[in-house]
Design an enzyme around this catalytic site. Structure first.
Site: not given
Length: 458
Positions: A261-265, A281, A327, A380
């Protein structure tokens, strides 16, 4: 016996040379460039450490120089090889760095040629290994100022490593690969995700509303000084990166796990929609940053430090979550426009090792979803091995999952961002704009799956 009076010192006639304006910023840029190539450090991490004592303007200049040099490295190295009779010796490798950052400023930045040349020459004089090459560095950079632009136009060179260009050509065709490379040579715009309704912030931020709901800015300057930052009204997130969380259509009371999850967007997106979010995370440092970001935004989530490839909770009934978002750690080749060091810090072997990790995370995450729930997997990366092939492998090994295709127009997703299987594949060339600075997206892959079966009535 009395002490003789001291004679006044005579002026030596020699005064310390004035420090060239911007020299410290160029030194930090050169050091950061070397940190990427010598120590394999991410550019942002190196710059944070090296520019700590600089003021805001010089920090920005250092980052721009280092990033531009990395972004246009293929062209710059080709130009230097044409203008140098022979490469600098290995012991003077720093001299090549100073040539590269000087040439980047001359050719691609709004910097006076004399400032770019003089500061590179001055920095060369700071080390014994390069002091003897000051004259050469001066001559080569002056020649680049005279002839470099014409030479670049005559000799088109890829700025990305050859292995990436080959892979993109195989996946998307040679013409698209060339277009991707051209897009990655330009600096990326700044995209913001708004916590609430984006419309009121358009005028205040002076941005453009994208079809996906993000607000896009160019030349934003210091992000923390923008309207709404202190109030926690928005966060920085590429428009493509904001799409996967929206595919869940989260709402109040929905139980969602955000893995890696980090940085949390994405956690912020889900929490802002009212979901009960578990943000997981494996990095305690990154989770602290996530918690800080959520605090600024006034949002809440359960934060868990664990490995997404092995974390298990309540799976005896098929998993406790209505939706799981992944992600996954990846090569990040889709973010090269924003993080140009990625192109030079990754190698083909990384794709295979990361692919194995992604497969483990995906298999484990599939057990965390309740029957009838949704699993969204994203990376990504522009590499199919980290996207499409991961989903193919999962579905080949499990019959309790099926694709839940993304539809054209859903969350502003254009039809040409969706592949034949109903998965999202954004490219840096997507979302074109007449002003190239305002166009483009990060390269992203996202697939939405549904776990077959009905929720347990109990």
């Amino acid at each position: 016996m009395s002490e003789s009076p001291r004679r006044p010192r005579r002026p030596s006639g020699r005064q310390a040379a004035p420090v060239l304006p911007g020299l410290a910023a160029r030194r930090a840029a050169a050091d950061a460039f070397d940190a990427v190539f010598v120590n394999g450090r991410p550019l942002e991490e190196a710059l944070d450490r090296l520019s700590r004592d600089l003021d805001e303007r010089d920090r920005g200049l250092a980052r721009m120089i280092a990033a531009t040099t990395l972004r246009r490295l293929g062209s710059l190295r080709a130009l230097l090889s044409a203008f140098l009779e022979k490469p600098l010796p290995e012991k003077a490798r720093r001299g090549e760095t100073l040539l590269l950052i000087g040439a980047a400023q001359v050719l691609f930045m709004d910097v006076p040629d004399h400032a770019a040349v003089a500061t590179s020459v001055e920095l060369a004089g700071e080390a014994p290994s390069t002091a003897g090459f000051k004259g050469l560095i001066n001559a080569v950079l002056r020649r680049i100022a005279r002839e470099g632009r014409a030479r670049l136009e005559a000799d088109a060179v890829y700025d990305q490593p050859e292995w990436l260009i080959r892979g993109w050509s195989a996946a998307y065709g040679a013409e698209t690969a060339r277009a991707i490379a051209r897009t990655l040579a330009r600096e990326a715009p700044l995209d913001l995700t708004i916590k609430g309704d984006p419309q009121p912030w358009l005028e205040r931020l002076g941005g453009e509303l994208l079809p996906t709901g993000s607000i896009r800015l160019i030349e934003a300057g210091n992000v923390t000084a923008l309207p709404g930052f202190d109030e926690g009204a928005w966060w920085v997130q590429d428009a493509a990166a904001a799409i996967p969380a929206r595919l869940i259509h989260a709402g109040p009371g929905m139980r969602v796990a955000d893995l890696c999850a980090a940085p949390g967007g994405k956690t912020a997106q889900l929490a802002a929609a009212g979901a009960q979010v578990t943000a997981l995370d494996r990095s305690a440092v990154r989770l602290r940053r996530l918690a800080q970001n959520l605090g600024r935004l006034g949002l809440e989530a359960e934060v868990v430090e664990a490995d997404a490839a092995s974390w298990q909770v309540g799976t005896e009934k098929g998993g406790p979550f209505d939706a799981v978002l992944i992600d996954a750690p990846c090569s990040a080749t889709g973010t090269i426009r924003r993080h140009p060091d990625v192109a030079w810090s990754k190698a083909p072997a990384d794709i295979a090792s990361l692919g194995a990790l992604q497969a483990r995370i995906l298999r484990n995450a599939a057990d965390l979803v309740r029957p009838g729930g949704v699993l969204v997997y994203s990376t990504c990366s522009l590499e199919p091995e980290e996207g499409e092939r991961q989903i193919e492998a999962l579905l080949a090994g499990r019959d309790d999952y099926e694709r839940l295709p993304v539809l054209p127009g859903e969350n502003g997703v254009a039809a040409d961002w969706i592949n034949a299987a109903g998965e999202i594949r954004t490219l840096p060339t997507h979302l074109p704009h007449e002003d190239p600075r305002r166009g483009g997206l990060d390269g992203f892959f996202a697939a939405r799956l549904r776990r077959r079966g009905a929720p347990d009535a109990s």
